[in-house]
Design a protein around this motif. Structure first.
Motif, short mmCIF file in Angstrom:
data_model
loop_
_atom_site.label_atom_id
_atom_site.label_comp_id
_atom_site.label_asym_id
_atom_site.label_seq_id
_atom_site.Cartn_x
_atom_site.Cartn_y
_atom_site.Cartn_z
N THR A 388 93.05 -12.88 -94.58
CA THR A 388 94.49 -13.15 -94.48
C THR A 388 95.13 -13.59 -95.78
O THR A 388 96.35 -13.55 -95.91
CB THR A 388 94.75 -14.23 -93.42
OG1 THR A 388 94.17 -15.47 -93.85
CG2 THR A 388 94.15 -13.83 -92.08
N THR A 554 98.78 -16.80 -99.85
CA THR A 554 99.92 -17.58 -99.38
C THR A 554 99.51 -19.02 -99.09
O THR A 554 98.37 -19.29 -98.70
CB THR A 554 100.54 -16.96 -98.11
OG1 THR A 554 101.67 -17.73 -97.71
CG2 THR A 554 99.53 -16.94 -96.96
N ASP A 557 103.01 -20.62 -94.01
CA ASP A 557 103.06 -19.75 -92.83
C ASP A 557 104.48 -19.55 -92.32
O ASP A 557 104.83 -18.47 -91.85
CB ASP A 557 102.21 -20.35 -91.69
CG ASP A 557 100.72 -20.18 -91.94
OD1 ASP A 557 100.34 -19.37 -92.81
OD2 ASP A 557 99.93 -20.88 -91.28
N LYS A 558 105.32 -20.59 -92.43
CA LYS A 558 106.66 -20.51 -91.84
C LYS A 558 107.57 -21.52 -92.50
O LYS A 558 107.15 -22.61 -92.87
CB LYS A 558 106.57 -20.77 -90.33
CG LYS A 558 107.90 -20.67 -89.59
CD LYS A 558 107.71 -20.90 -88.09
CE LYS A 558 107.30 -22.31 -87.78
NZ LYS A 558 107.23 -22.57 -86.31
N SER A 567 112.98 -16.05 -94.70
CA SER A 567 112.06 -14.93 -94.91
C SER A 567 111.02 -15.27 -95.98
O SER A 567 111.34 -15.91 -96.99
CB SER A 567 112.83 -13.68 -95.34
OG SER A 567 113.73 -13.28 -94.34
N GLU A 570 105.85 -10.60 -97.50
CA GLU A 570 104.84 -10.06 -96.61
C GLU A 570 103.57 -9.75 -97.40
O GLU A 570 103.62 -9.27 -98.53
CB GLU A 570 105.35 -8.79 -95.93
CG GLU A 570 106.51 -9.04 -94.97
CD GLU A 570 106.92 -7.77 -94.23
OE1 GLU A 570 106.24 -6.73 -94.43
OE2 GLU A 570 107.91 -7.82 -93.49
N ARG A 571 102.44 -10.00 -96.75
CA ARG A 571 101.16 -9.70 -97.39
C ARG A 571 100.91 -8.20 -97.30
O ARG A 571 101.04 -7.60 -96.24
CB ARG A 571 100.03 -10.47 -96.70
CG ARG A 571 98.63 -10.09 -97.21
CD ARG A 571 97.56 -10.83 -96.45
NE ARG A 571 96.24 -10.30 -96.69
CZ ARG A 571 95.44 -10.69 -97.68
NH1 ARG A 571 95.85 -11.60 -98.51
NH2 ARG A 571 94.24 -10.16 -97.83
N GLU A 572 100.55 -7.62 -98.42
CA GLU A 572 100.23 -6.20 -98.47
C GLU A 572 98.86 -6.04 -99.12
O GLU A 572 98.71 -6.27 -100.32
CB GLU A 572 101.29 -5.43 -99.25
CG GLU A 572 102.66 -5.41 -98.58
CD GLU A 572 103.66 -4.58 -99.36
OE1 GLU A 572 103.25 -3.98 -100.38
OE2 GLU A 572 104.83 -4.52 -98.95
#
Length: 769
Positions: A388, A554, A557-558, A567, A570-572
């Motif tokens: 993750t 990261t 989380d939020k 926002s 995003e993990r890519e």
């Protein structure tokens, strides 16, 4: 007398109508009105029709009309904006809120302190300090209007063309943003800022605007305004600031975290360049004499005071989270400092506690106030979930209020031999060969002689690296050279692969592209002369654990503010290297733990891969390792608490030297065992490079792990498809069973733990910055 009657006209004699004048030529009837113009029109050639692309191009009349219409609309919009936009009351930034930080499970982690601000009149700010700020931010402040359209257009163009986000704002606009508006980068906010600045410029004097700007700007270290900044960095009132000190504070306004040399020593070169830019601008504007400027030296800021409630690990974590948010573009630094955010982190409370306790038990409890070298000892750690990219634990130092520099994120120590796996990964990923054309695999033979001269494609290179303790290994396989961390082999391998390819592989795995020692891509890069942080190395090893796929890490989380979600990037996942390159590297690193310099990591009690490392002059010792579900890096560093200079760790805790296989590997093993307690142990599923042999046997599980025994299985995609063998990959040679050998004093402590010294006495409130 003529027989033809004539009539007199004002132009002479003319024949009468119907009469033929003398000579026999009939008289022409008079032309009707407009006949001449009609005749010219008929005689004119018809205009050719517009064909091809010209049919779609506007005429000059259309162009001129469009420009006039645009100017009319622009004038109307400007007038409407000026009439409709009012100067609002002070925004929430002027009355800062706190940010709340939570662990991943929602339990409280920290709450940042109240705003640190003390307003002062402009008369208390020395003129050189005022000029320094103007030199840094707006040199034409007193002579220009409230807005600078040219600068705004130039900044917008540079942003669009990828030259970096720029504001193009005058000091008046920045003050409007700081005091009256929110900090978000939106078109609506920029429009409001534009009109409020124009109105404000008509209602306030330049001195009043500059006063407001100096009292609202954020300088870092939780300091708002020039007075708070003077106290935070130099422990004095702003009225007592020198010109060099004022220039440094002025440099901070642009990006405090990028120029604070206390929180991040690696910022020194960048901060020095910005400081020189400010002073040179003062000379250019006539505010500072050249001789006086030449005599100035960089004013090293004093010790840092941590905000209330930031003791222990909390301050390190909050700093790392804030840096991540601003660096990833999720929230701007000044916006975040405005407060009001509820931030749920990726940090696992139980794992965080396990890391802190592992460092304390395995290392800090062995330090003694009677040993002067023990005062140099620092430790840093970072742990990431490879699948993750979530950072689940971090250790920054003994206490944020006593050691302000975050040892997990600082980038000023060499990573040593923990870099060597990147060299082998590059070799496999690029299908590299030796100088005589043999494919590089774990069983490839190299000459491991001490100070063997590295051979290039065109002959000897003159580079002769020494092995640790000057040991000659003779002919040795890559796998054995990895187990024993043989420098001469990896220096030659780095030349065979090519320093530039090694560099690109390291960057793809997660090492910063601008890391000192990496950017130059020299021959010595293979031996770990690169400066990278513990967190950087954890990201890179997590990529190996994730079979070569790299994703953005990261720490959050939020985020919510006022009940609204913010926002996040995003993990890519992207392939950094091939799976075979990553998995074959993992196989060799498993052997390091099973039989090499990292045997102390077997205390984790589950399948593990890892590599030890030691920086030049033993100023830092590293262990970087991973299980299939957790990648963790631990470093022990030496630093003089008074001067801030790096120091060798010879004699620390009473040992001759500290290696990566000692305290770092022991901390890693203890932390990993506790962090993964009561979770099922996972086996590595490896897709190996053709020619690589089966992985070594898995070490026996410790009784304290609380996990079921790992089941053996065939490597996924293995060329042979056979079950995992107990023989390590050594090019056909066999090795003793996977038992931990006795460790020499250079690798492990021989003394029993002692009572930890009083931390207030042992760790003075200074890191030498």
């Amino acid at each position: 007398m003529s027989s033809h009657p004539q009539r007199q006209t004002d132009r002479g004699t003319a024949p009468l109508p119907g009469r033929v004048p003398t000579g026999g030529v009939p008289a022409q009837p008079p032309r009707p009105p407009g006949a001449f113009l009609q005749a010219r029109k008929q005689a004119r050639k018809p205009r050719p029709k517009r064909t091809g692309v010209r049919r779609f191009l506007p005429t000059w009349r259309m162009t001129l009309g469009g420009i006039l219409l645009f100017l009319l609309l622009l004038t109307g919009a400007f007038a409407a904006g000026y009439l409709l936009v009012e100067i609002p009351p002070a925004n929430a930034t002027a009355v800062k809120q706190s940010n709340v930080y939570l662990y991943a499970d929602g339990s409280p982690l920290a709450r940042d302190g109240e705003v640190n601000r003390e307003n002062v009149p402009l008369t208390e700010v020395p003129k050189p300090v005022q000029h320094a700020v103007l030199s840094a931010e707006d040199r034409d402040f007193y002579s220009e209007s409230a807005v600078d359209p040219k600068a705004m257009i130039r900044a917008a163009w540079n942003t669009v063309t990828g030259k970096g986000r720029q504001s193009g704002s005058t000091i008046t606009q920045q003050y409007v943003k700081n005091y009256y508006l929110a900090q978000e980068q939106t078109l609506t906010r920029k429009v409001k800022e534009f009109f409020i600045a124009i109105k404000l410029d008509r209602e306030k004097t330049k001195d009043q605007i500059l006063t407001g700007y100096l009292n609202t700007s954020y300088f870092g270290r939780n300091a708002y305004g020039i007075q708070a900044a003077a106290q935070a960095y130099y422990g004095k009132d702003c009225a007592d600031l020198t010109t060099p000190e004022g220039a440094y504070l002025a440099a901070l306004v642009n990006a405090p975290s990028a120029y604070d040399v206390s929180a991040h020593p690696e910022n020194k070169a960048r901060a020095d360049a910005r400081w020189n830019y400010v002073l040179d601008g003062m000379v250019k504007e006539g505010w500072l004499g050249e001789r006086e400027r030449a005599a100035m030296t960089f004013p090293k800021p004093g010790r840092t005071k941590a905000p209330p409630g930031m003791s222990g690990q909390r301050g390190y974590l909050v700093e790392a989270i804030n840096t991540y948010l601003s660096g990833s573009g999720a929230i701007g630094e000044d916006t975040l400092q405005a407060g009001g955010y509820r931030i749920t982190t990726s940090l696992d409370k139980r794992k965080q506690k396990a890391m802190a306790e592992a460092v304390k038990t395995q290392l800090m409890s062995r330090l003694s106030t009677s040993n002067p070298v023990d005062r140099y000892v620092r430790a840093g750690g970072a742990s990431i979930d490879p699948q993750t990219g979530r950072v689940v634990a971090m250790y920054g130092g003994v206490d944020y209020t006593k050691q302000y520099v975050n040892n997990a994120t600082r980038r000023d120590y060499q990573v040593g031999s923990t870099f060597k796996p990147f060299v082998f990964s590059a070799a496999v990923d690029n299908r590299s060969t030796t100088q005589d054309g043999r494919r590089i695999t774990p069983s490839t033979l190299y000459d491991g002689s001490n100070r063997r001269e590295v051979q290039g494609r065109s002959g000897p290179t003159g580079y002769r690296p020494g092995n640790e303790d000057g040991t000659d290994y003779g002919e040795i396989t890559v796998a054995e050279a990895t187990d024993k961390s043989v420098n001469s082999v990896y220096a030659q391998m780095g030349e065979d692969v090519g320093p530039e390819k090694v560099k690109q592989t390291a960057i793809a795995l997660g090492v910063p592209k601008d890391a000192p020692g990496l950017a130059e891509a020299r021959q010595s890069v293979a031996l770990g002369v690169v400066n990278a942080s513990v967190l950087d190395m954890a990201k890179a090893y997590a990529t190996l654990a994730n079979h070569g796929k790299h994703g953005m890490y990261t720490l959050v989380d939020k985020i919510t503010k006022g009940g609204q979600h913010v926002s996040l990037p995003e993990r890519e996942d992207r392939p950094a290297i091939s799976r075979q390159a990553a998995d074959t590297t993992t196989m060799m690193l498993r052997s390091v733990v099973a039989n090499g310099t990292g045997t102390a990591a077997q205390s984790a009690g589950r399948p593990a891969a890892g590599k030890t490392g030691t920086a030049e002059e033993d100023k830092a010792a590293w262990f970087a390792g991973y299980t299939p579900d957790l990648a963790t890096v631990i470093a022990v560093m030496g630093q003089d608490p008074k001067s801030g200079k790096q120091k060798p760790l010879y004699g620390a805790t009473g040992l001759d030297r500290i290696n990566g296989g000692g305290y770092p590997a022991e901390i890693w093993g203890r932390y990993t065992a506790v962090a993964l307690q009561n979770t099922a142990a996972k086996s590595f599923r490896l897709d190996l490079q053709p020619g690589a042999e089966a992985e070594p046997s898995e070490p026996a599980e410790s009784a304290s792990s609380g996990s079921p025994s790992a089941s053996s299985g065939s490597p996924s995609g293995s060329p042979s498809g056979s079950p995992t063998s107990s023989a390590p990959a050594t090019g056909g040679s066999s090795r003793p069973p996977s038992t931990a050998p006795s460790r020499s004093p250079s690798h492990a402590p021989t003394t029993s733990p002692v009572t930890p010294p009083d931390e207030d006495e042992f760790f003075p409130e200074s890191d030498g910055f």
